[in-house]
Design a protein around this motif. Sequence first.
Motif, PDB file in Angstrom:
ATOM      1  N   GLU A  51       0.959  -1.328  -0.421  1.00 56.41           N
ATOM      2  CA  GLU A  51      -0.072   0.200   0.335  1.00 56.41           C
ATOM      3  C   GLU A  51       1.152   1.290  -0.148  1.00 56.41           C
ATOM      4  O   GLU A  51       0.116   2.310  -0.749  1.00 56.41           O
ATOM      5  CB  GLU A  51      -0.876   0.085   1.718  1.00 56.41           C
ATOM      6  N   LYS A  52       1.978   1.179   0.547  1.00 58.23           N
ATOM      7  CA  LYS A  52       2.792   2.299   0.831  1.00 58.23           C
ATOM      8  C   LYS A  52       3.701   2.777  -0.567  1.00 58.23           C
ATOM      9  O   LYS A  52       3.484   4.069  -0.586  1.00 58.23           O
ATOM     10  CB  LYS A  52       4.180   2.053   1.658  1.00 58.23           C
ATOM     11  N   LEU A  53       3.689   1.822  -0.818  1.00 50.68           N
ATOM     12  CA  LEU A  53       4.173   1.621  -2.959  1.00 50.68           C
ATOM     13  C   LEU A  53       3.076   2.240  -3.549  1.00 50.68           C
ATOM     14  O   LEU A  53       3.363   3.309  -4.036  1.00 50.68           O
ATOM     15  CB  LEU A  53       5.220   0.873  -2.908  1.00 50.68           C
ATOM     16  N   ALA A  54       2.226   2.051  -4.165  1.00 50.56           N
ATOM     17  CA  ALA A  54       1.031   1.790  -4.457  1.00 50.56           C
ATOM     18  C   ALA A  54       0.385   3.860  -3.972  1.00 50.56           C
ATOM     19  O   ALA A  54       0.172   4.350  -5.141  1.00 50.56           O
ATOM     20  CB  ALA A  54      -0.245   1.626  -4.022  1.00 50.56           C
ATOM     21  N   GLN A  55       0.632   4.391  -2.855  1.00 47.53           N
ATOM     22  CA  GLN A  55       0.834   5.769  -2.723  1.00 47.53           C
ATOM     23  C   GLN A  55       1.730   6.634  -3.383  1.00 47.53           C
ATOM     24  O   GLN A  55       1.842   7.567  -3.528  1.00 47.53           O
ATOM     25  CB  GLN A  55       0.791   5.460  -1.144  1.00 47.53           C
ATOM     26  N   ARG A  56       3.067   6.034  -2.999  1.00 50.97           N
ATOM     27  CA  ARG A  56       4.013   6.523  -3.595  1.00 50.97           C
ATOM     28  C   ARG A  56       3.419   6.821  -5.718  1.00 50.97           C
ATOM     29  O   ARG A  56       4.635   7.936  -5.919  1.00 50.97           O
ATOM     30  CB  ARG A  56       5.393   5.768  -2.975  1.00 50.97           C
ATOM     31  N   LEU A  57       3.860   5.674  -5.616  1.00 52.55           N
ATOM     32  CA  LEU A  57       2.667   6.051  -6.861  1.00 52.55           C
ATOM     33  C   LEU A  57       1.799   6.496  -7.806  1.00 52.55           C
ATOM     34  O   LEU A  57       2.054   7.932  -8.411  1.00 52.55           O
ATOM     35  CB  LEU A  57       3.117   4.548  -7.783  1.00 52.55           C
ATOM     36  N   ALA A  58       1.229   6.931  -6.603  1.00 50.10           N
ATOM     37  CA  ALA A  58       0.263   8.194  -6.851  1.00 50.10           C
ATOM     38  C   ALA A  58       0.725   8.966  -6.997  1.00 50.10           C
ATOM     39  O   ALA A  58       0.350  10.756  -7.346  1.00 50.10           O
ATOM     40  CB  ALA A  58      -1.408   7.439  -5.859  1.00 50.10           C
ATOM     41  N   ASP A  59       1.048   9.592  -5.895  1.00 51.15           N
ATOM     42  CA  ASP A  59       1.567  10.781  -5.610  1.00 51.15           C
ATOM     43  C   ASP A  59       3.543  11.156  -6.871  1.00 51.15           C
ATOM     44  O   ASP A  59       2.706  12.102  -7.351  1.00 51.15           O
ATOM     45  CB  ASP A  59       3.035  10.808  -4.620  1.00 51.15           C
ATOM     46  N   PHE A  60       3.530  10.207  -7.533  1.00 56.18           N
ATOM     47  CA  PHE A  60       4.537  10.803  -8.719  1.00 56.18           C
ATOM     48  C   PHE A  60       3.510  11.366 -10.120  1.00 56.18           C
ATOM     49  O   PHE A  60       4.139  11.782 -10.700  1.00 56.18           O
ATOM     50  CB  PHE A  60       5.079   9.405  -8.543  1.00 56.18           C
ATOM     51  N   LYS A  61       2.235  10.806  -9.608  1.00 55.14           N
ATOM     52  CA  LYS A  61       1.726  10.246 -10.992  1.00 55.14           C
ATOM     53  C   LYS A  61       0.703  12.178 -11.003  1.00 55.14           C
ATOM     54  O   LYS A  61       0.854  12.510 -11.969  1.00 55.14           O
ATOM     55  CB  LYS A  61       0.560   9.948 -11.266  1.00 55.14           C
ATOM     56  N   GLN A  62       0.730  12.399  -9.684  1.00 56.43           N
ATOM     57  CA  GLN A  62      -0.181  13.831  -9.994  1.00 56.43           C
ATOM     58  C   GLN A  62       0.630  14.525  -9.712  1.00 56.43           C
ATOM     59  O   GLN A  62       0.397  15.780 -10.412  1.00 56.43           O
ATOM     60  CB  GLN A  62      -0.357  13.283  -8.016  1.00 56.43           C
ATOM     61  N   LYS A  63       1.949  14.242  -9.036  1.00 51.38           N
ATOM     62  CA  LYS A  63       3.075  15.749  -9.340  1.00 51.38           C
ATOM     63  C   LYS A  63       3.734  15.192 -10.319  1.00 51.38           C
ATOM     64  O   LYS A  63       3.458  16.849 -11.265  1.00 51.38           O
ATOM     65  CB  LYS A  63       4.245  15.440  -8.652  1.00 51.38           C
TER      66      LYS A  63
END
Length: 164
Positions: free
Chosen positions: A139-151
Amino acid sequence: MTKAVQVCVVMGSKSDLPVMEHVTKTLKEFEVGYEVRILSAHRTPDAVLELSRSAKERGIRVLIAGAGGAAHLAGVIASSTTLPVLGVPIGGGALSGMDALLSTVQMPGGVPVATLAIGIAGAKNAALLALQILALSDEKLAQRLADFKQKQAEKIISESILDL
Ligand code: RP5
């Protein structure tokens, strides 16, 4: 703390490094453990098979293979593991990477290789795709990937209006 090695990055030659280091750079940014090997499907076939056959029991969850020319590395690895195998066709050479692309992508039914774009974009995306696979159970990695796409999207939007 040492990170568990989850991704195995293999390339056919040292000459592939300028492209394949974009794989390791991206994995490093997301703090995922990886190993790097230089092995060739043609020059060191036994060592390639040993690597792919032992990958699962060594805790590897995804393999990324980059090769140029008659690029059989990803396919040979895929022949001998049930782990996901991502192929990066390396560009350059007489055929500008079309040889590597077709050699990597045109696998026979039953032996999948997920083939990315030729060159640096493919290397970056192979790392991101590996991360997305790992994120299915992290889940933590999934959130980091979502943040990356958002940025990434925010950056494009902020630069989308030109005052020429
Ligand atoms: C492939 O042949 C390698 O992946 C590399 O892209 C290409 C050329 O290898 P070198 O002759 O530079 O070692 O197997």
